[in-house]
Write a protein that holds these residues in place. Structure first.
Motif, mmCIF file in Angstrom:
data_model
loop_
_atom_site.group_PDB
_atom_site.id
_atom_site.type_symbol
_atom_site.label_atom_id
_atom_site.label_comp_id
_atom_site.label_asym_id
_atom_site.label_seq_id
_atom_site.Cartn_x
_atom_site.Cartn_y
_atom_site.Cartn_z
ATOM 1 N N UNK A 144 1.138 -26.521 -74.922
ATOM 2 C CA UNK A 144 1.944 -26.903 -76.093
ATOM 3 C C UNK A 144 3.331 -27.423 -75.733
ATOM 4 N N UNK A 145 3.525 -27.927 -74.509
ATOM 5 C CA UNK A 145 4.772 -28.573 -74.144
ATOM 6 C C UNK A 145 4.676 -30.091 -74.262
ATOM 7 N N UNK A 146 3.509 -30.583 -74.580
ATOM 8 C CA UNK A 146 3.288 -31.971 -74.949
ATOM 9 C C UNK A 146 2.314 -31.947 -76.115
ATOM 10 N N UNK A 147 2.115 -33.082 -76.780
ATOM 11 C CA UNK A 147 1.196 -33.070 -77.923
ATOM 12 C C UNK A 147 -0.136 -32.406 -77.580
ATOM 13 N N UNK A 148 -0.594 -31.522 -78.448
ATOM 14 C CA UNK A 148 -1.776 -30.702 -78.150
ATOM 15 C C UNK A 148 -3.036 -31.528 -77.951
ATOM 16 N N UNK A 149 -3.085 -32.735 -78.546
ATOM 17 C CA UNK A 149 -4.298 -33.548 -78.408
ATOM 18 C C UNK A 149 -4.487 -34.062 -76.978
ATOM 19 N N UNK A 150 -3.418 -33.998 -76.148
ATOM 20 C CA UNK A 150 -3.588 -34.353 -74.741
ATOM 21 C C UNK A 150 -4.463 -33.344 -74.015
ATOM 22 N N UNK A 151 -4.623 -32.156 -74.595
ATOM 23 C CA UNK A 151 -5.486 -31.132 -74.018
ATOM 24 C C UNK A 151 -6.931 -31.229 -74.467
ATOM 25 N N UNK A 152 -7.264 -32.287 -75.192
ATOM 26 C CA UNK A 152 -8.646 -32.459 -75.659
ATOM 27 C C UNK A 152 -9.573 -32.807 -74.497
ATOM 28 N N UNK A 153 -10.771 -32.251 -74.541
ATOM 29 C CA UNK A 153 -11.812 -32.535 -73.553
ATOM 30 C C UNK A 153 -12.928 -33.321 -74.221
ATOM 31 N N UNK A 154 -13.437 -34.313 -73.516
ATOM 32 C CA UNK A 154 -14.510 -35.136 -74.088
ATOM 33 C C UNK A 154 -15.728 -34.254 -74.373
ATOM 34 N N UNK A 155 -16.277 -34.330 -75.575
ATOM 35 C CA UNK A 155 -17.386 -33.432 -75.941
ATOM 36 C C UNK A 155 -18.639 -33.610 -75.096
ATOM 37 N N UNK A 156 -18.825 -34.802 -74.516
ATOM 38 C CA UNK A 156 -20.028 -35.050 -73.721
ATOM 39 C C UNK A 156 -19.772 -34.932 -72.223
ATOM 40 N N UNK A 157 -18.647 -35.520 -71.762
ATOM 41 C CA UNK A 157 -18.413 -35.616 -70.319
ATOM 42 C C UNK A 157 -17.515 -34.497 -69.779
ATOM 43 N N UNK A 158 -16.929 -33.690 -70.668
ATOM 44 C CA UNK A 158 -16.083 -32.555 -70.254
ATOM 45 C C UNK A 158 -14.919 -33.006 -69.377
ATOM 46 N N UNK A 159 -14.257 -34.079 -69.751
ATOM 47 C CA UNK A 159 -13.113 -34.602 -69.013
ATOM 48 C C UNK A 159 -11.917 -34.742 -69.952
ATOM 49 N N UNK A 160 -10.689 -34.708 -69.423
ATOM 50 C CA UNK A 160 -9.483 -34.861 -70.249
ATOM 51 C C UNK A 160 -9.263 -36.323 -70.643
ATOM 52 N N UNK A 161 -10.113 -36.823 -71.496
ATOM 53 C CA UNK A 161 -10.136 -38.261 -71.788
ATOM 54 C C UNK A 161 -8.861 -38.748 -72.462
ATOM 55 N N UNK A 162 -8.262 -37.912 -73.331
ATOM 56 C CA UNK A 162 -7.039 -38.339 -74.027
ATOM 57 C C UNK A 162 -5.908 -38.562 -73.025
ATOM 58 N N UNK A 163 -5.748 -37.635 -72.082
ATOM 59 C CA UNK A 163 -4.708 -37.780 -71.059
ATOM 60 C C UNK A 163 -4.972 -38.996 -70.176
ATOM 61 N N UNK A 164 -6.224 -39.252 -69.846
ATOM 62 C CA UNK A 164 -6.570 -40.408 -69.026
ATOM 63 C C UNK A 164 -6.232 -41.719 -69.731
#
Length: 471
Positions: free
Chosen positions: A309-329
């Motif tokens: 929670x030190x940056x927007x929380x959606x950056x911590x989202x993981x792709x539902x299929x590939x299990x990767x931090x797609x938002x940060x990428x």
């Protein structure tokens, strides 16, 4: 997170992340004295770095690496600043990899297309396309992304091997073009000073796997051996590649095309000109692997910061299929693309490369201040060591690495010889450093307050004012 990385994967990851052929030409351009700088950096920075990575990953295994380590040892703000600098450096460094790919890949098209390496529009389009492709493959997951890294490491070995073998053949058949005088400090050492910071930057990478700590198979057993092998191989390759460039081309080396330039020159002298195009293909693969390794690894920093929670929380989202931090990428790719576009305004391709690289050096060395500082802190505060190494080892490695890191940061503010305007360079360096650190403080204080307020609402903490001393 999927634990997809074994020991072999880590050794190859270290080689492709640490041994970056794209920084060798800009270093070799300053002459034989840089060999001494390599040796000094290997002893005082690289070896202590290996000790720091093994010690800290043993004490604090888990996702986040430099972010997690600084946070656990020095507190939340320092952890965030360490991770932020590591990540934002990557957004500056990845564009230099894309530009280097452009400079090398034009050799695949034949001699009549070499001029395209200095064409701004061509360089911009190819850089953005490659950035998008590597980001896409990393979104698909490390199960796929690691193979790009692995093939890149193999390409790095092949490229370095060809370069070094040709250098040895040339030396035996025609004699070395280097003399003892080439290894002396020049009368005007201003450009050499910049090289020391770039060399330290070139030796960074052993900490990269720990950023993906939750994706390594049995990290406490796997990491130490992988760090040792990756470190030894990378150090030998760096010194060998720099010597070979100096033998083949001398100081008049292009910072973007120096490796292929050297191989083309040496191959022509021994009647093997036909290897230029295959070599350019292999080296292009190596560069793509380097880009993939850093894109995938550093994206884990904003991912963890989003979860914290030190940056927007959606950056911590993981792709539902590939299990990767797609938002940060995706965010990382967008910012890198914007930096590429902005830096092409008013500057040539080689100067753009050098400016991006120099600021990346400053930001990427900041986390190492924390890493080495942590070793010194352990040595001074713990009567009985709680990690893998003794107090003396921790103190010597920590102090050596800390002093070398601070010196490397200071010296990179001296401009390289590709820089045409001293004032614009210093404005870029001081202004860019202040900007990125200032944005880090903004994110931490704004989202830190939100995090505290959320804890207060849920009753998980007592009501205390958020002040600088508590950060």
């Amino acid at each position: 997170m999927v634990r997809a990385l074994g020991r072999r994967d880590l050794v190859l990851l270290f080689v492709v992340a640490v041994f970056n052929l794209n920084v060798v030409p800009s270093i070799a351009a300053n002459g034989g004295v840089t060999i001494w700088l390599w040796i000094i950096s290997l002893l005082l920075f690289f070896f202590p770095q290996g000790i720091a990575v093994i010690e800290l990953s043993h004490r604090y295994p888990g996702e986040g690496g430099v972010y997690l380590w600084a946070k656990e040892v020095f507190g939340d703000f320092h952890g965030f600043l360490s991770g932020w600098c590591y990540w934002t450096n990557n957004m500056l460094y990845v564009p230099t990899i894309m530009l280097y790919f452009v400079g090398v890949s034009v050799y695949i098209l034949g001699p009549s297309r070499h001029f395209l390496a200095d064409n701004k529009l061509f360089a911009l389009i190819i850089s953005l396309v490659l950035l998008a492709l590597l980001t896409f493959f990393n979104i698909l997951g490390l199960g796929i992304g690691k193979w790009i890294n692995n093939f890149g490491a193999i390409g790095t070995f092949l490229a370095a091997g060809v370069l070094i073998v040709l250098g040895v053949v040339i030396s035996f058949r025609f004699g070395a073009s280097l003399s003892v005088a080439d290894f002396k400090i020049p009368d005007n050492p201003r450009f050499v000073l910049n090289s020391f910071g770039v060399i330290c930057f070139g030796l960074i990478g052993l900490e990269l796997a720990s950023v993906m700590g939750d994706e390594i198979k049995d990290p406490r057993r796997t990491l130490p051996g992988a760090v040792a092998w990756g470190g030894v191989l990378s150090g030998l390759l760096y010194v060998g590649a720099t010597l070979t460039l100096l033998i083949a081309v001398g100081k008049n080396v292009s910072v973007l095309q120096g490796i292929v330039q050297a191989v083309t020159h040496m191959a022509g002298r021994v009647g093997l000109s036909a290897i230029t195009i295959p070599f350019a293909i292999v080296l292009s693969l190596s560069i793509a692997g380097i880009g993939s390794a850093w894109i995938g690894g550093c994206a884990r920093i904003p991912f963890v910061a989003g979860l914290d929670s030190y940056m927007p929380s959606w950056l911590g989202n993981i792709h539902p299929r590939y299990c990767t931090p797609y938002a940060a990428l995706i965010v990382q790719a967008i910012v890198s693309a914007l930096l590429v576009v902005l830096n092409f305004a008013g500057a040539g391709v080689q100067e753009t490369f050098q400016k991006l690289l120099s600021l990346a050096v400053v930001l990427n060395l900041v986390p190492f201040v924390y890493m080495f500082g942590a070793l010194v802190r352990f040595a001074l505060r713990e009567s009985t060591p709680q990690g893998r190494y003794s107090r003396n080892t921790l103190f010597i490695a920590g102090l050596s690495g800390l002093l070398t890191t601070v010196l490397g940061i200071a010296l990179v503010f001296f401009p390289a010889q590709q820089i045409t305007s001293l004032w614009s360079y210093e404005l870029w360096m001081f202004g860019g450093t202040a900007f990125f650190v200032g944005v880090a403080a903004f994110f931490f204080f704004v989202y830190g307050r939100n995090k505290l307020q959320q804890k207060i609402r849920t009753g998980t903490t007592s009501v205390l004012p958020l002040t600088a001393d508590k950060l």
